[in-house]
Every structure is written in C-alpha cells, then in structure tokens.
Design an enzyme around this catalytic site. Structure first.
Site, PDB file in Angstrom:
ATOM      1  N   LYS A   1       0.912   6.839   0.015  1.00  0.00           N
ATOM      2  CA  LYS A   1       0.221   5.985   0.631  1.00  0.00           C
ATOM      3  C   LYS A   1      -0.168   6.813   2.023  1.00  0.00           C
ATOM      4  CE  LYS A   1       0.612   1.711  -1.070  1.00  0.00           C
ATOM      5  NZ  LYS A   1       1.232   0.052  -0.889  1.00  0.00           N
TER       6      LYS A   1
ATOM      7  N   GLN B   1       2.972  -4.270   2.814  1.00  0.00           N
ATOM      8  CA  GLN B   1       4.196  -3.726   2.026  1.00  0.00           C
ATOM      9  C   GLN B   1       4.706  -4.537   1.324  1.00  0.00           C
ATOM     10  OE1 GLN B   1       3.542  -0.640   0.214  1.00  0.00           O
ATOM     11  NE2 GLN B   1       4.040  -1.413  -1.377  1.00  0.00           N
TER      12      GLN B   1
ATOM     13  N   ASP C   1      -5.410  -4.093   2.563  1.00  0.00           N
ATOM     14  CA  ASP C   1      -5.410  -4.693   0.983  1.00  0.00           C
ATOM     15  C   ASP C   1      -6.742  -5.247   0.727  1.00  0.00           C
ATOM     16  OD1 ASP C   1      -3.342  -3.386  -0.080  1.00  0.00           O
ATOM     17  OD2 ASP C   1      -1.436  -4.667   0.336  1.00  0.00           O
TER      18      ASP C   1
END
Ligand code: NDP
Length: 284
Positions: A53, A97, A120
């Site tokens: 990322k 995460q 997300d």
C-alpha cells in the site's frame, strides 16, 4: 479451450494511470491526498500488504503514513490512533489493517473511523449505504473484483452468481454489488449443505473462502466465470481458493492468483483515497 485470464496486474496499472492524472491535478492545485494505515503487531502478511500500500501511494504521489503499534497495544492506543488520523487534515483515507490481535475490538475501532475517511469502505455507514444501493465508499476487494468483471465485458444481469464466503469485507459486499447489477445471487458459507450443487449452478462464481484450491473443477459449470479472491500461502507460494489449473479448463474467464483480485484491491484502496480527498477539497 482454457479460460481467458482477467489480468489484475494490467487492469490495476490502467486504474493507477487514471488515478495518477487525478492526483497530479489535485497536487497542481496545492492539494495532496493522504492515506493513514494503522498497523498493530508483527503479522508478516500484514506487513507485506502494508508495504504494498505504501508503494502504491508513492507511485501515485499520495502522502502515506503508517502508524505502527506494538502487538500488545491497548484498545485505547488503537482508538487514539484512529482519532488522530480522523482529526488530521492531511489525511483523507484511514484504514486499520486486519486482522488485529485477538484482544482488540476491531469492530469498535473501525466504527470510529469517520465514514468520509473510510478508505477500506467497510465502515457501518458505508456498508449500510451499499445495502441500500446508495453512494458511499465501497469495500476495496469486491469493488476490484467487480471492476474486473466489467472490464472483461461480462454480462451480469439475470445471471446466477454464487459467492462462497460471507465475510463483511469480501463475501457480503460482493453479493450486494452483484445484486445491484441484477444478478440472482446466492451466498454460501461453511454451513451450506451440498455446496457443489450451488457452485455448479453458477454462471459467475466468486470464491472468498481462505482455503487453498478448495473449488475443484467438478464444482464448476462449463463456461462459468470464476473470480478467485483467495490469498493463501502454500510452501512459500501464493495460491487462491480455486484449483486454477483444472478449473481453467472448464471456465470461460478466470482471475489468477497472484496477479488477480489482490492487485485490484490495492488499486481500489487508492481510488477510494483519491475520491475521499477530492470530496474533502470540494468541501473546503
Ligand atoms: P473470512 O475467514 O472472514 O471468511 C471466510 C468465509 O468462507 C466465511 O464466510 C466462511 O464461512 C467461508 N468458508 C470457510 N470454509 C468454508 C467451507 N469449507 N465451505 C464453504 N464456505 C466456507 O475470510 P475473508 O473473507 O476475509 O477472506 C477470504 C479469502 O480472501 C482469504 O483467502 C483471504 O486471504 C482472501 N482475501 C484476499 C484479498 C485480496 O485482496 N485478494 C482481500 C481480503 C481477503 P462461515 O461464515 O460459515 O465461517
């Protein structure tokens, strides 16, 4: 004839190129999009994903910050990190995460992310919007999988779509997106009786299970479109939830692992971040 590959690597490069133009435009106006990733603990797979990322942000000119917390971080430390990112004007996308260490309440932490910074696309508000067919950030993995289906020109309306897996980050949002495209959707899971009877009925089959090569050729209809979301490490190599070599001989289209949905997930994370930044700068 073997199935045609839907190439996530090539498609994600195209998506990134288009995003780069948008980031360049924002930067030329003095606006820099920013993504904050909160990483707890030492899970090697999570470190790898976070590294990917960070690299994607670098390629696109997105400001990237990774907040690293120790494996024994408290719930309060995690929540403080979320609040700090929410309050920071340089940050337009925030993500925690997953998976988190077991002692932490992930749902609570995720619910504290501002919905407009939910990179997300899995915040309760955005999940609810998806359910209702309203605009909001969409979960990156299913968003990327849908992009792949559309790019390959696959008609979805009226088709039987079967999603194996019902997680909040993949299975359920994938099913909602397919439903929005007027597919007839079946969601299967570990309690489904006679799973193969369902999967053999699928024109579009999405595997999001987390079990290496679980979907075998006898579970797939001739000419089906197969999307393999699975990301499993076997003997040091990545493989999907689909027995790729055998299923490829039966399917019409198939996504590979690696080089499939995983690449698109990162591209969609970048897309959600850029979109959030564009909206934030319009609000200013
Ligand atoms: P979860 O573990 O949260 O969910 C797995 C789902 O599969 C559950 O709904 C479970 O059913 C179902 N399942 C498990 N075993 C069976 C079985 N034998 N038969 C039928 N259904 C079964 O996983 P995720 O959704 O987070 O991830 C799924 C896979 O996708 C993993 O391999 C993960 O690594 C990968 N992934 C890949 C991403 C990418 O970018 N490519 C991003 C996110 C995930 P039940 O609910 O009944 O337990």
């Amino acid at each position: 004839m073997p199935a045609q590959l839907i190439d996530g690597k090539a498609l994600s490069s195209q998506v990134e190129a288009a995003l780069k133009t948008r980031v360049d435009r924002l930067r030329s106006e003095g606006h820099i999009p920013g993504l904050c990733v909160i990483l707890v603990g030492d899970d090697p797979a999570s470190h790898l994903y976070v590294g990917n990322k960070e690299k994607a942000c670098e390629r696109l000119g997105i400001y990237s910050r990774t907040v690293r917390l120790p494996a024994d971080a408290t719930q309060s430390m995690l929540e403080q990190a979320v609040h700090a990112a929410n309050d920071d004007d340089r940050i337009h996308g925030v993500l925690v995460q997953l998976p988190l260490p077991k002692h932490l309440d992930g749902s609570r932490a995720l619910s504290l992310i501002l919905p407009q910074k939910d990179a997300d696309g899995i915040h309760d508000v955005n999940a609810g919007k998806l359910m209702r067919g309203e605009n909001g950030a969409v979960a990156c993995t299913p968003k990327g999988a849908m992009y792949m289906l559309k790019s390959a020109g696959i008609a979805l309306s009226g088709k039987n779509a079967v999603v194996v897996g019902r997680s909040n980050i993949v299975g359920k949002p994938m099913a909602m997106l397919l439903l929005q495209e007027n597919a007839t959707v079946t969601i299967c899971h570990s309690r489904t009786h006679d799973l193969a009877a369902h999967t053999r009925n699928a024109d579009i089959l999405v595997a999001a299970i987390g079990q290496p090569r679980f979907i075998t050729a006898d579970m797939v209809k001739d000419g089906a479109v197969v999307v393999d979301v699975g990301m499993n490490r076997v003997d040091g190599k990545f493989c999907g939830d689909v027995d790729f070599d055998a299923v490829r001989e039966k399917a019409s289209f198939i996504t590979p692992v690696p080089g499939g949905v995983g690449k698109m997930t990162i591209a969609m994370l970048m897309s959600n971040t850029v979109e959030a930044a564009e909206k934030a700068f319009v609000r200013q």
